[in-house]
Design an enzyme around this catalytic site. Structure first.
Site, short mmCIF file in Angstrom:
data_model
loop_
_atom_site.label_atom_id
_atom_site.label_comp_id
_atom_site.label_asym_id
_atom_site.label_seq_id
_atom_site.Cartn_x
_atom_site.Cartn_y
_atom_site.Cartn_z
N SER A 192 26.08 28.42 -11.91
CA SER A 192 25.52 29.39 -12.36
C SER A 192 26.40 30.42 -12.87
O SER A 192 26.50 31.00 -14.10
CB SER A 192 24.36 30.11 -11.67
N ASN A 206 19.21 18.34 -16.67
CA ASN A 206 19.10 18.36 -15.48
C ASN A 206 17.75 17.72 -15.11
O ASN A 206 17.50 17.17 -13.72
CB ASN A 206 19.29 19.62 -14.82
N THR A 213 38.41 37.03 -2.42
CA THR A 213 39.46 36.19 -1.59
C THR A 213 38.74 34.92 -1.80
O THR A 213 37.38 34.32 -1.49
CB THR A 213 39.25 36.66 -0.16
N CYS A 225 14.13 25.42 -9.66
CA CYS A 225 13.87 26.68 -10.19
C CYS A 225 12.45 26.86 -10.52
O CYS A 225 11.88 28.05 -10.36
CB CYS A 225 14.55 27.53 -11.31
#
Ligand SMILES: *Cc1c(COP(=O)(O)O)cnc(C)c1O
Length: 393
Positions: free
Chosen positions: A70, A150, A235, A322
């Site tokens: 995403s 998908n 990080t 979703c």
């Protein structure tokens, strides 16, 4: 349990788990620190970048690690849009059946003044390259077409579309989240930007990458430190990145044999499900991912089908993760022209590399049972059988 929802997520491979655990135990330093423990983390990170780049025929510096597919989709689209805006080009071409990470970013860009053309994907779920060419305007800055869908697994003519974009001087992005690790994907295909996600090829969740061809300017979504050559602050998640590289090397290394097995299993499953009356395969039968089967069964609700299959130990999906939970039919099935009633009765089975013939037969038998059972008390089915409504499938 038979797990047939690999398009939603895959189980981490043993190699990926082993790599991740060892990195959590030993490679946990901050890759930006100067002491050797930090530098060790940096080395692991850069080795992962090299390994991933090698799999897709890219250069290591063209790979930017992200939190997943995403984020990579968002960054790809926003980067191309910002570049376009600087040049006064504010038109974007994409397709009606993209993942929501693309479609919703496009919606946001429309609010920011961009014009968006969504191409038709036709009944077979395939984009027609000539239609991409015809849609390109003077002010087009980006074409974004997913490598493989998908939900219905259709594989798009990426090389042809890339060639058209190159000739017209338009950036081309492809969401390759479902393709990478499953079918050959290579920078030679000609895309400028590509999104990938580790958890779709047996890596961990929450990590992925954006490929950006040299010279394609990236816009930051996240400001902060200078990680990822200043294009993605934060990080680095070294254990997850290392596990992603391990997973990709493993799946890519066995791609041909896995694809041969899965294609045979997929076709057996398709043949079995076709025996169910008033059913239809969604999407092209040939140009589809080795692991994807997607059917519509007239007169039933996909949600009830899933729950009853779950009772029989089968994990499947009806549309994308979703959209499940909402009552709207899948935008992908609507895009290939399925009417609402039919799109509601959909089932996606995305099989994995280790699926067996016996499991395929078990799935076929279970789906036949459940569809027959559900039709037994479906008012829509009763009307269809009584001739009060016309069968569509
Ligand atoms: C899963 C998926 C995504 C989202 O990836 P995440 O890593 O879960 O954010 C994007 N595009 C496609 C085609 C997908 O299948």
């Amino acid at each position: 349990m038979i797990y047939a929802d690999n398009a939603a997520t895959t189980k981490m491979s043993e190699a990926a788990v082993r790599t991740m655990v060892s990195m959590l135990e030993e490679g946990w330093g901050n890759a930006s620190s100067l002491y050797s423990h930090g530098q060790r983390a940096k080395e692991i990170l850069e080795k992962a970048r090299e390994d991933i780049a090698a799999v897709i025929g890219a250069e290591p510096r063209e790979i930017y690690f992200t939190s997943g597919g995403s984020e990579a989709d968002n960054q790809a689209l926003r980067s191309a849009a910002a570049f376009g805006r600087r040049k006064g080009k504010m038109h974007i071409i994409s397709t009606a059946f993209e993942h929501h990470a693309v479609l919703h970013t496009l919606k946001a860009l429309e609010k920011e003044g961009f014009a968006v053309t969504l191409l038709d994907v036709h009944e077979n779920g395939l984009v027609v390259p000539a239609e991409v060419e015809a849609a390109i305007r003077e002010d087009t800055c980006l074409v974004s077409v997913m490598y493989a869908n998908n939900e219905i697994g259709t594989i798009q003519p990426i090389r042809e579309i890339a060639a058209i974009c190159k000739e017209k001087g338009v950036l081309f992005h492809t969401d390759a989240v479902q393709a990478l690790g499953h079918i050959p994907v290579n920078a030679e295909d000609g895309f400028d930007l590509l999104s990938a996600s580790a958890h779709k090829f047996h890596g961990p969740k929450g990590v992925g990458f954006l490929y950006a061809r040299k010279g394609v300017p990236l816009t930051n979504l996240i400001e902060g430190g200078a990680q990822e050559r200043g294009k993605r602050a934060g990080t680095e998640n070294v254990p997850a990145v290392a596990a992603m590289a391990a997973a990709l090397q493993e799946t890519a290394g066995h791609m041909a044999e896995n694809a041969a097995h899965m294609t045979a299993m997929r076709d057996r499953l398709i043949e079995g499900l076709k025996q169910i009356p008033h059913s239809a395969l969604n999407g092209d039968a040939e140009k589809r991912l080795p692991g994807n089967v997607n059917f519509c069964f007239e007169g039933i609700e996909g949600e009830s089908l899933l729950l009853l299959l779950d009772d029989k130990g089968i994990c499947a999906s009806s549309g994308s993760a979703c959209t499940s939970g909402s009552l709207d039919p899948s935008h992908v099935l609507l895009a290939i022209g399925r009417v609402h009633d039919v799109a509601h009765g959909s089932l996606r089975l995305s099989i994995g590399e280790d699926i067996t013939e016996a499991q395929i037969d078990e799935i076929i038998a279970a789906v036949k049972d459940v569809v027959t059972y559900l039709r037994g008390f479906s008012p829509i089915w009763r009307d269809l059988v009584a001739g009060k409504k016309e069968f569509i499938l």
